[in-house]
Design an enzyme around this catalytic site. Structure first.
Site, PDB file in Angstrom:
ATOM      1  N   HIS A   1      59.032 -25.710  -9.975  1.00 20.22           N
ATOM      2  CA  HIS A   1      58.457 -24.357  -9.999  1.00 20.22           C
ATOM      3  C   HIS A   1      59.324 -23.364  -9.220  1.00 20.22           C
ATOM      4  CE1 HIS A   1      54.437 -25.335 -11.785  1.00 20.22           C
ATOM      5  NE2 HIS A   1      54.874 -26.546 -11.478  1.00 20.22           N
TER       6      HIS A   1
ATOM      7  N   ASP B   1      62.718 -16.183  -6.229  1.00 26.32           N
ATOM      8  CA  ASP B   1      61.440 -16.755  -6.647  1.00 26.32           C
ATOM      9  C   ASP B   1      61.659 -17.539  -7.933  1.00 26.32           C
ATOM     10  OD1 ASP B   1      58.730 -17.243  -6.526  1.00 26.32           O
ATOM     11  OD2 ASP B   1      58.211 -15.141  -6.187  1.00 26.32           O
TER      12      ASP B   1
HETATM   13  O1  F6P Z   1      55.966 -23.759  -6.095  1.00 23.05           O
HETATM   14  C1  F6P Z   1      55.236 -23.073  -5.188  1.00 23.05           C
HETATM   15  C2  F6P Z   1      54.404 -23.936  -4.224  1.00 23.05           C
HETATM   16  O2  F6P Z   1      55.183 -24.691  -3.374  1.00 23.05           O
HETATM   17  C3  F6P Z   1      53.421 -24.852  -4.893  1.00 23.05           C
HETATM   18  O3  F6P Z   1      53.907 -26.152  -5.104  1.00 23.05           O
HETATM   19  C4  F6P Z   1      52.313 -24.794  -3.909  1.00 23.05           C
HETATM   20  O4  F6P Z   1      51.089 -25.186  -4.433  1.00 23.05           O
HETATM   21  C5  F6P Z   1      52.321 -23.353  -3.463  1.00 23.05           C
HETATM   22  O5  F6P Z   1      53.669 -23.019  -3.451  1.00 23.05           O
HETATM   23  C6  F6P Z   1      51.639 -23.093  -2.115  1.00 23.05           C
HETATM   24  O6  F6P Z   1      52.294 -23.779  -1.080  1.00 23.05           O
HETATM   25  P1  F6P Z   1      51.594 -24.862  -0.160  1.00 23.05           P
HETATM   26  O7  F6P Z   1      51.094 -25.945  -1.071  1.00 23.05           O
HETATM   27  O8  F6P Z   1      52.654 -25.320   0.788  1.00 23.05           O
HETATM   28  O9  F6P Z   1      50.459 -24.172   0.522  1.00 23.05           O
END
Ligand code: F6P
Length: 479
Positions: free
Chosen positions: A156, A364
């Site tokens: 992602h 991003d």
């Molecule tokens: O890709 C973006 C991401 O890392 C997702 O995998 C994740 O759910 C989101 O950001 C939020 O981050 P975190 O899970 O560290 O709170």
């Protein structure tokens, strides 16, 4: 029909009514699983000295299976290696990466632990789809346990060029482990190209078409699957939300001023500080907008135990105070800064009401706020998207006002242009942007990926036909 088994670090349980939790990964994965029987496995969000049994929660046709992790796992795997080393490097911030061998050990340990736990649930014909940078070693760990299923991976985040990737200690092990997946998917051509160069120049992989690669006996593919949104659904959600107390209170509080919005996790990759620099320069250069516009920045806290995030939180708060102190008046606050998350319907209505969205990440993977803003607009009187050229979304949304977030002067000018843009130009740009969203609907994202994973005979160009058509839409020169 085969089951889809999705594995990601964080699992977002939909609410009782079946609405997905907010957040790009959650919404995208939920949409991708529609129409399939499936399992979504991942971390419960809880830390326990000895993780007990898995928790199973059934919602519709998806079984959510959650595991706790140990305190050392949280520190070494989640905070340490995933978010203290991989996240900054994947976002081109070598300067922020803080590598410790113990954290990599924790990362290996949790990937093994996930493989062990989810492995016990797997059936031979399950299609496995792993998400994001937390679990790059997972296919290797599953294969070592004798699972021969088709396994796909989707990143992602951005994928940086080989010069940056090779600064990651043990990159051959960590990035190299992606070659154990059957299909590795990226958000943009740029990301896939960077990985392709890593494969050829660092790993010595052979390819005839830059899509299918061979290393020794192992053959795997890479592809581009930009995450989309449900444009009509969001437009309806946003329009319906106008008839709510939330919307009425927000409108009343603006007292006729033109609203601008930013919605981001409080993360350095989102470029909030640079955005505020640009906003400050805008207030310096364009005093005619004083008291006529209000910038609402929503920034829910994120990963706040990590020093870099805490530092950034403090720096943003200081900057907000500085701007409001410098330009505010007793009856006008230029910048409203809110550290909390909002429900999906509330976000949709805030986006609908905004005349300008500032989506200015330094880097991003995609940035779905950009797409959601376009979707939420009133087509007869749409707002203007000011978008960083370093967001994955910029590869598709080039009818936005594209900016370099490091250049505060051009950001200031872009805000002025966006606020003053004539209705005809706003409509024309919005039509183009909305057409791009329609051509890459979120419901197709999972289908394309799973089709490419399970029917490797079909060329990726066949699978991605509609997306390629969208790319052919007339392009507008960047701002
Ligand atoms: O890709 C973006 C991401 O890392 C997702 O995998 C994740 O759910 C989101 O950001 C939020 O981050 P975190 O899970 O560290 O709170």
């Amino acid at each position: 029909m085969s089951r889809i088994v999705v594995i990601s670090n964080r699992v977002s349980l939909p609410d009782e009514a079946g609405n997905p939790a907010p957040g790009g990964l959650a919404v995208a994965v939920e949409a991708a699983m529609r129409g399939y029987d499936g399992v979504w496995f991942g971390w419960s969000g809880n830390v326990a000295e000895s993780p007990g049994d898995l928790v199973h929660i059934q919602r519709g046709h998806v079984s959510y299976v959650l595991t706790d992790v140990r305190p050392a796992d949280f520190e070494e795997y989640y905070q340490g290696f995933a978010n203290g080393v991989l996240w900054p490097i994947l976002h081109y911030r070598l300067d922020l990466a803080d590598f410790h061998e113990a954290d990599l050990d924790g990362y290996r340990r949790v990937n093994d632990f996930f493989a062990e736990r989810v492995g016990a649930l797997l059936e031979p014909d399950d299609i496995i789809w792993v998400h994001d940078y937390h679990l790059m070693l997972l296919a290797r760990a599953l294969r070592a346990r004798g699972h021969h299923n088709r396994i796909g991976f989707f990143l992602h985040t951005p994928m940086p060029p080989p010069d940056l990737l090779t600064a990651l200690p043990r990159h051959e092990e960590v990035v190299g482990a992606l070659t154990d997946f059957d299909l590795v998917g990226f958000q943009t051509d740029n990301d896939a190209g960077n990985f392709a160069r890593y494969l050829s120049t660092v790993m010595g992989a052979a390819t005839a078409d830059a899509r299918r690669y061979r290393i020794g006996e192992r053959v795997f593919r890479i592809g581009v699957f930009p995450v989309g949104v449900d444009p009509e659904g969001l437009r309806e959600l946003a329009a319906a939300g106008l008839d709510s107390d939330f919307a009425r209170e927000l409108v009343a509080s603006l007292e006729g001023r033109t609203p601008m919005i930013g919605i981001d996790r409080l993360d350095y990759s989102k470029g909030i500080l640079c955005r505020l620099d640009g906003f400050e320069r805008f207030l310096e250069r364009y005093p005619e907008w004083h008291d006529r516009t209000t910038f609402l920045q929503i920034a829910p806290p994120s990963r706040s135990e990590i020093a870099e995030y805490a530092n950034m939180d403090a720096a943003v708060s200081t900057k907000v105070g500085h701007i409001n102190g410098r330009f505010g008046q007793v009856s006008w606050v230029p910048l409203r800064y809110v550290n909390r998350g909002y429900r999906r319907d509330e976000i949709a209505v805030m986006l609908r009401l905004a005349r300008v969205a500032l989506v200015t990440p330094l880097r991003d993977g995609m940035n779905l706020v950009a797409k959601e803003f376009v979707a939420a607009q009133d087509p007869d009187d749409p707002g203007v998207l000011v978008l960083s050229r370093f967001a994955g979304a910029a590869a598709e949304l080039d009818a936005a006002v594209l900016i370099n977030p490091h250049d505060r002067d051009s950001l200031a000018d872009a805000i002025d242009v966006a606020l003053g843009m004539p209705l005809e130009e706003r409509r024309a740009r919005h039509r183009e942007l909305f057409a791009v969203l329609e051509a890459n609907h979120i419901k197709d994202w999972g289908r394309h990926f799973i089709s490419a994973l399970t029917r490797p005979g079909r060329s990726l160009d066949q699978v991605l036909g509609r997306w390629r058509d969208a790319e052919r839409l007339k392009r507008r020169p960047p701002h």
